[in-house]
Design a protein around this motif. Structure first.
Motif, short mmCIF file in Angstrom:
data_model
loop_
_atom_site.label_atom_id
_atom_site.label_comp_id
_atom_site.label_asym_id
_atom_site.label_seq_id
_atom_site.Cartn_x
_atom_site.Cartn_y
_atom_site.Cartn_z
N LEU A 16 0.83 -1.19 0.00
CA LEU A 16 0.00 0.00 0.00
C LEU A 16 0.87 1.25 0.00
CD1 LEU A 16 -3.33 0.45 1.87
CD2 LEU A 16 -1.73 2.34 1.73
N ALA A 17 1.93 1.23 0.80
CA ALA A 17 2.84 2.38 0.82
C ALA A 17 3.47 2.61 -0.55
CB ALA A 17 3.93 2.15 1.87
N ALA A 18 3.79 1.53 -1.24
CA ALA A 18 4.40 1.64 -2.57
C ALA A 18 3.41 2.18 -3.59
CB ALA A 18 4.92 0.27 -3.01
N ALA A 19 2.11 2.03 -3.32
CA ALA A 19 1.08 2.51 -4.25
C ALA A 19 0.83 4.00 -4.13
CB ALA A 19 -0.23 1.75 -4.01
N VAL A 20 1.33 4.62 -3.07
CA VAL A 20 1.14 6.06 -2.87
C VAL A 20 1.99 6.83 -3.88
CG1 VAL A 20 1.54 7.98 -1.29
CG2 VAL A 20 0.54 5.85 -0.44
N SER A 21 1.39 7.85 -4.48
CA SER A 21 2.11 8.71 -5.42
C SER A 21 1.77 10.16 -5.12
CB SER A 21 1.73 8.36 -6.86
OG SER A 21 0.46 8.91 -7.19
N SER A 22 2.33 11.05 -5.90
CA SER A 22 2.04 12.48 -5.75
C SER A 22 0.59 12.80 -6.09
CB SER A 22 2.98 13.31 -6.64
OG SER A 22 2.79 12.95 -8.00
N LYS A 23 -0.09 11.86 -6.76
CA LYS A 23 -1.49 12.07 -7.14
C LYS A 23 -2.48 11.46 -6.15
CE LYS A 23 -0.59 12.24 -12.13
NZ LYS A 23 -0.93 11.64 -13.46
N THR A 24 -1.97 10.78 -5.12
CA THR A 24 -2.87 10.12 -4.17
C THR A 24 -3.63 11.17 -3.36
OG1 THR A 24 -1.35 8.25 -3.97
CG2 THR A 24 -3.06 8.47 -2.28
N ARG A 25 -4.95 11.12 -3.43
CA ARG A 25 -5.79 12.06 -2.69
C ARG A 25 -6.47 11.39 -1.51
NH1 ARG A 25 -7.23 17.14 -1.12
NH2 ARG A 25 -5.68 16.09 0.15
N LEU A 26 -6.79 10.08 -1.66
CA LEU A 26 -7.64 9.41 -0.68
C LEU A 26 -7.24 7.95 -0.56
CD1 LEU A 26 -10.33 9.84 1.06
CD2 LEU A 26 -11.54 8.95 -0.95
N ILE A 27 -7.28 7.44 0.67
CA ILE A 27 -7.16 6.00 0.93
C ILE A 27 -8.45 5.56 1.59
CG2 ILE A 27 -5.93 4.20 2.20
CD1 ILE A 27 -3.44 5.99 2.13
N ILE A 28 -9.05 4.48 1.07
CA ILE A 28 -10.30 3.96 1.65
C ILE A 28 -9.98 2.76 2.52
CG2 ILE A 28 -12.59 3.03 1.20
CD1 ILE A 28 -12.64 4.51 -1.43
N ILE A 29 -10.40 2.85 3.78
CA ILE A 29 -10.19 1.80 4.77
C ILE A 29 -11.56 1.24 5.17
CG2 ILE A 29 -9.33 1.32 7.11
CD1 ILE A 29 -7.14 1.92 5.08
N ASN A 30 -11.63 -0.03 5.44
CA ASN A 30 -12.89 -0.65 5.88
C ASN A 30 -12.59 -1.62 7.03
OD1 ASN A 30 -15.18 -3.05 4.35
ND2 ASN A 30 -15.50 -1.70 6.08
N THR A 31 -13.03 -1.25 8.22
CA THR A 31 -12.87 -2.14 9.38
C THR A 31 -14.04 -1.99 10.32
OG1 THR A 31 -11.37 -2.84 11.16
CG2 THR A 31 -11.48 -0.49 10.74
N PRO A 32 -14.63 -3.11 10.76
CA PRO A 32 -14.46 -4.49 10.28
C PRO A 32 -14.76 -4.59 8.78
CG PRO A 32 -15.66 -4.48 12.36
CD PRO A 32 -15.60 -3.05 11.89
N HIS A 33 -14.08 -5.53 8.15
CA HIS A 33 -14.02 -5.55 6.69
C HIS A 33 -15.06 -6.46 6.06
CE1 HIS A 33 -12.27 -6.67 2.72
NE2 HIS A 33 -11.99 -5.38 2.70
#
Length: 392
Positions: free
Chosen positions: A163-180
């Protein structure tokens, strides 16, 4: 008046959601009804809510709460939500500027995405993922960046390094779901710490889907992002009364977010739904005066989870961990080598128990040999399903 020489034609329309068709939930529920199957597919209870809650809604109607409430939600409900979050998670949200009542969690999720994602912005989505995320990102003109959970003998987990490697300068939002949903996985302190490390020092926002917040088992506390001040400062946190109080058809949820994020959220909210049905809001607000119903919910659903898991022990299914939600994922490789969709259809038509293929929660339909059952059912419903599943 139509001219007799000109045909009546409907103009062509270019779809904004070319990848969207009939959902797997609709298809499987229809197949279940057609074949008289026990429907453990779609995630809703087959039992009713507390009659006291219905009485409170009726009282609200008779008391005249039948016109538009405030766009942000009825004040008593927003105040009750803020008090609940403060009591459970220790974070003080202002009921006036940081809590918004929504028409269910799906509207809340879509509105949060629309208010902060601009064309070309990247949104990191963890698969398998609830099916409303990607269409909302498409409507916003965003670009989904997919990170797949790892799945092994101990169940599903988020690969935070990927997930950290997927972050770029264009990343605006990360969607988290817990409980999943659909895996029944929960985030734990180490996961929260990893997420905080990834976003620290960035302008990345977080959308935290916590609709199953009161369904975490074995004495483990729910890891709400509101517990973490650093993450809460950049997060839209979504929950649902439909899941908590067994009233999925009422479509009442909420978003908690810092005032600056809430202001932008409400700009979209007021024009895509404006507000939410008034008597339900007042009824729920009155019902929340007693916290016991949601405090008792983990034990209520853990008993159903254990009934279902015990019933499948010794069967040909392999149980994956179910630490939260009201879903149980199982492997079926000892039974069949069919695709998940084929196996779910066979279960429904031949064994008369409906399930959902987990592959439906991936963009590319990733096959893991796993299907999902919903155990938010009456005990007699679960026992009938178990009898049929053990016959395989």
């Amino acid at each position: 008046m139509n001219s007799p020489s000109l045909p009546c034609t409907t103009p062509t329309l270019t779809t904004r959601l070319p990848l969207v068709g009939t959902t797997v939930f609709t298809r499987m529920s229809s197949l279940a009804a057609q074949h008289g199957a026990v429907n453990l597919g779609q995630g809703f209870p087959d039992f009713d809510c507390d009659p006291a809650l219905v009485d409170l809604v009726s009282d609200a109607m008779r008391a005249g709460h039948n016109q538009y409430p405030m766009m942000t939600g009825a004040a008593p409900l927003r105040e009750a939500i803020a008090a609940k979050i403060a009591s459970l998670y220790g974070h003080g949200y202002d009921a006036g500027t940081e809590i918004t009542v929504t028409a269910g969690a799906t509207q809340a999720l879509t509105t949060a995405i629309l208010c902060c994602v601009h064309p070309g912005d990247e949104v990191i989505v963890i698969e398998p993922a609830y099916d409303s995320y990607l269409p909302a990102i498409a409507l916003a003109g965003g670009v989904p960046v997919l990170v797949s959970m790892q799945v092994g003998e101990s169940g599903y987990s988020v690969p935070w390094d990927q997930l950290a490697a997927a972050v770029s300068s264009k990343t605006r939002l990360i969607i988290i779901n817990t409980p999943h949903n659909p895996t029944g996985t929960i985030l734990r302190p180490a996961d929260i710490a990893a997420l905080a490390d990834i976003v620290r020092g960035t302008q990345i926002l977080i959308l935290s889907d916590e609709v199953y917040e009161h369904m975490v088992y074995d004495g483990v506390p729910h890891a709400s992002l509101s517990r973490n001040a650093e993450l809460a400062a950049r997060s839209f946190i979504v929950s649902s009364f439909g899941k908590t109080y067994h009233v999925t058809g009422w479509k009442v949820g909420y978003v908690a977010a810092p005032a600056a994020l809430t202001a932008e959220f409400r700009k979209v909210h007021q024009y895509n739904v404006f507000t939410v049905n008034t008597p339900m809001q007042h009824g729920i607000a009155g019902y929340m005066a007693d916290p016991q119903p949601y405090l008792d919910l983990p034990a209520f659903y853990q008993r159903k989870r254990d009934l279902f898991r015990d019933g499948l022990a010794g069967s040909r299914f392999t149980l994956l961990p179910a630490d939260g939600t009201y879903f149980q994922c199982v492997r079926y490789d000892a039974i069949s080598q069919e695709t998940e969709a084929q196996f779910a259809e066979w279960l429904t038509t031949e064994i008369k128990v409906a399930a959902i293929p987990v592959s439906a929660f991936y963009v590319q339909g990733k096959e893991s040999g796993i299907v999902r059952f919903c155990f938010a059912k009456k005990d007699e419903t679960l026992r009938l399903a178990l009898e049929r599943l053990r016959s395989i």
